[in-house]
Design an enzyme around this catalytic site. Structure first.
Site, short mmCIF file in Angstrom:
data_model
loop_
_atom_site.label_atom_id
_atom_site.label_comp_id
_atom_site.label_asym_id
_atom_site.label_seq_id
_atom_site.Cartn_x
_atom_site.Cartn_y
_atom_site.Cartn_z
N ASN A 160 56.53 33.52 45.48
CA ASN A 160 56.87 34.82 44.89
C ASN A 160 56.23 35.95 45.68
O ASN A 160 55.23 35.75 46.38
CB ASN A 160 56.43 34.89 43.44
CG ASN A 160 54.93 34.76 43.25
OD1 ASN A 160 54.44 33.70 42.86
ND2 ASN A 160 54.17 35.83 43.50
N ALA A 161 56.79 37.13 45.55
CA ALA A 161 56.14 38.34 46.03
C ALA A 161 55.05 38.72 45.04
O ALA A 161 55.12 38.37 43.86
CB ALA A 161 57.16 39.47 46.15
N THR A 162 54.03 39.42 45.50
CA THR A 162 52.95 39.88 44.64
C THR A 162 52.86 41.39 44.73
O THR A 162 52.68 41.95 45.82
CB THR A 162 51.61 39.26 45.04
OG1 THR A 162 51.70 37.84 44.93
CG2 THR A 162 50.50 39.75 44.13
N LYS B 156 55.58 38.59 41.18
CA LYS B 156 54.48 38.65 40.20
C LYS B 156 53.91 40.06 40.24
O LYS B 156 53.49 40.54 41.29
CB LYS B 156 53.39 37.63 40.50
CG LYS B 156 52.23 37.72 39.50
CD LYS B 156 51.29 36.54 39.58
CE LYS B 156 50.32 36.64 40.73
NZ LYS B 156 49.26 35.61 40.64
N LYS C 203 51.16 42.83 38.89
CA LYS C 203 49.87 43.02 38.26
C LYS C 203 49.97 44.12 37.20
O LYS C 203 50.51 45.21 37.45
CB LYS C 203 48.81 43.40 39.30
CG LYS C 203 48.46 42.27 40.26
CD LYS C 203 47.76 41.14 39.54
CE LYS C 203 47.36 40.03 40.50
NZ LYS C 203 46.62 38.95 39.83
N ASP D 297 51.07 39.60 35.41
CA ASP D 297 49.74 39.00 35.40
C ASP D 297 48.73 40.05 34.96
O ASP D 297 48.52 41.06 35.64
CB ASP D 297 49.39 38.51 36.81
CG ASP D 297 48.03 37.83 36.87
OD1 ASP D 297 47.41 37.62 35.81
OD2 ASP D 297 47.59 37.51 37.99
N ASN E 100 45.46 39.24 34.13
CA ASN E 100 44.09 38.80 34.43
C ASN E 100 43.17 38.90 33.21
O ASN E 100 42.01 39.30 33.32
CB ASN E 100 43.50 39.59 35.60
CG ASN E 100 44.19 39.28 36.92
OD1 ASN E 100 44.83 40.14 37.51
ND2 ASN E 100 44.07 38.05 37.37
N GLU F 253 51.31 35.88 32.62
CA GLU F 253 50.15 35.12 33.10
C GLU F 253 48.84 35.71 32.58
O GLU F 253 48.59 36.91 32.74
CB GLU F 253 50.16 35.12 34.64
CG GLU F 253 49.03 34.33 35.27
CD GLU F 253 49.17 34.26 36.78
OE1 GLU F 253 48.13 34.26 37.47
OE2 GLU F 253 50.32 34.22 37.28
N ASP G 101 45.74 31.08 33.75
CA ASP G 101 45.22 31.11 35.11
C ASP G 101 43.70 31.02 35.09
O ASP G 101 43.12 29.97 35.36
CB ASP G 101 45.68 32.40 35.81
CG ASP G 101 45.12 32.52 37.23
OD1 ASP G 101 44.53 31.55 37.73
OD2 ASP G 101 45.26 33.59 37.84
N LYS H 261 44.75 26.98 41.33
CA LYS H 261 44.32 27.42 42.65
C LYS H 261 43.44 26.33 43.25
O LYS H 261 42.53 25.81 42.57
CB LYS H 261 43.57 28.74 42.57
CG LYS H 261 44.42 29.91 42.08
CD LYS H 261 43.59 31.19 42.06
CE LYS H 261 44.45 32.42 41.78
NZ LYS H 261 44.90 32.52 40.38
#
Length: 333
Positions: A81-83, A106, A108, A139, A141, A165, A193, A217
């Site tokens: 995927n692109a971030t 994805k 942020k 995502d 976080n 995520e 994650d 990861k």
């Protein structure tokens, strides 16, 4: 796992400091230790806040890459995927252009100091660039509480999200959020994650019913083999992601994704595009939306170009020594 003598690690280490194209989770320059062993290159780059015990898993992954062999792949390429970092909507098109052929992004969200409206604008811009057929995942976080996560995700649902995520920090919050989203009629998968790479027992994700997808990861889990064990034990679909690695570190993530029996989602392994440079003349960057499964060889010229200042090299040398003391107890577990 093979555990080489400490002197072998120190003799073959190179410390690099590569600038980010745009700030990413507060990181402006990505520092990493590249280790050279009999089977190639490994990367040791735990984030600065991690102590020696937790960092030992990252060292174990680097040692596995350079001193052992990875499992055989079952596929030759890995979709990625692109971030999209927490940039303004006017920057989205330029960011996505660095990920040629990627049809999944994805994004942020929950960036500290930004309002939720910025998340909505960013996701809207990504949908506009990708079109109706593109896939979008967000995502956070762990940046939201349960109620805030539910509110923002309901607002973002109009852009047809693939999954969310780590919207909340703890496993219990993820579990309760899934229940709350169901009550609000939003059928949105939740991915874990940080709960996988930081919790003492990643399998609690499955036991609590806290997620539909696990994001794994290689480095935080202690290597490709250890990550494969975690995915198998969780029994959930897995997405392999990176930790702002150079191509040397990304190669480990690709090896994991290539060895998984099933790969339902594009992986977050295209992040070399977020760096302003790399340590190899043949970077692992997406081609037609995928990465090739191959080894990466560090280039002496690029190692010198991105060499960290002497004081940072000394700092990382001391950190490696301190981490090595925990290697057998933590990283090799």
């Amino acid at each position: 796992m093979t555990t080489p003598p400490l002197d072998d690690l120190l003799d073959g280490m190179h410390v690099v400091a590569v600038p980010m194209r745009v700030p990413f989770r507060g990181v402006l320059v990505r520092e990493a230790v590249l280790l050279h062993g009999p089977h190639g290159w490994g990367e040791f780059a735990p984030f600065l806040e991690y102590g020696p015990a937790e960092a030992s898993r990252w060292l174990a992954a680097a040692v596995e890459a350079a001193w052992d062999r990875w499992p055989d792949p079952v596929r030759a390429t890995v979709p990625v995927n692109a971030t999209v970092p927490a940039v303004g909507p006017d920057e989205v098109a330029d960011v996505l252009a660095r990920f040629p052929g990627c049809t999944t992004a994805k994004v942020k969200v929950a960036e500290r100091g930004q309002p939720s409206s910025a998340d909505v604008d960013r996701v809207a811009a990504v949908r506009s660039v990708l079109g109706h057929s593109g896939r979008i995942r967000v995502d956070a976080n762990g940046g939201w509480g349960i109620d805030e996560a539910a509110d923002v995700l309901c607002r973002l649902a109009r852009y047809h999200l693939e999954y969310a995520e780590q919207p909340c920090a703890s496993l219990e919050e993820l579990r309760d959020l899934r229940v709350l989203l169901g009550r609000r009629g939003l059928d949105l998968p939740v991915a874990a994650d940080e709960s996988i790479r930081k919790a003492a027992d990643p399998l609690r994700v499955k036991a609590l019913g806290a997620a539909d997808v696990v994001v794994v990861k290689v480095a935080p889990l202690g290597g490709v083999r250890r990550a494969l064990e975690v995915v198998e034990a969780c029994g959930l679909p897995a997405v392999v992601s990176s930790a702002l690695d150079t191509s040397v570190g990304i190669a480990g993530g690709v090896a994991l994704a290539a060895a998984l029996p099933s790969l339902e989602y594009a992986c977050g392994l295209g992040t070399v595009a977020l760096l302003a440079g790399d340590v190899t003349a043949e970077p692992l960057v997406p081609e037609h939306g995928s990465l090739a499964v191959r080894q990466v060889v560090a280039d002496p010229v690029l190692l010198e170009r991105w060499s960290a200042p002497p004081e940072r090299t000394a700092w990382w040398r001391e950190r490696l020594v301190a981490t090595y003391a925990h290697l057998d107890a933590g990283g090799a577990a």
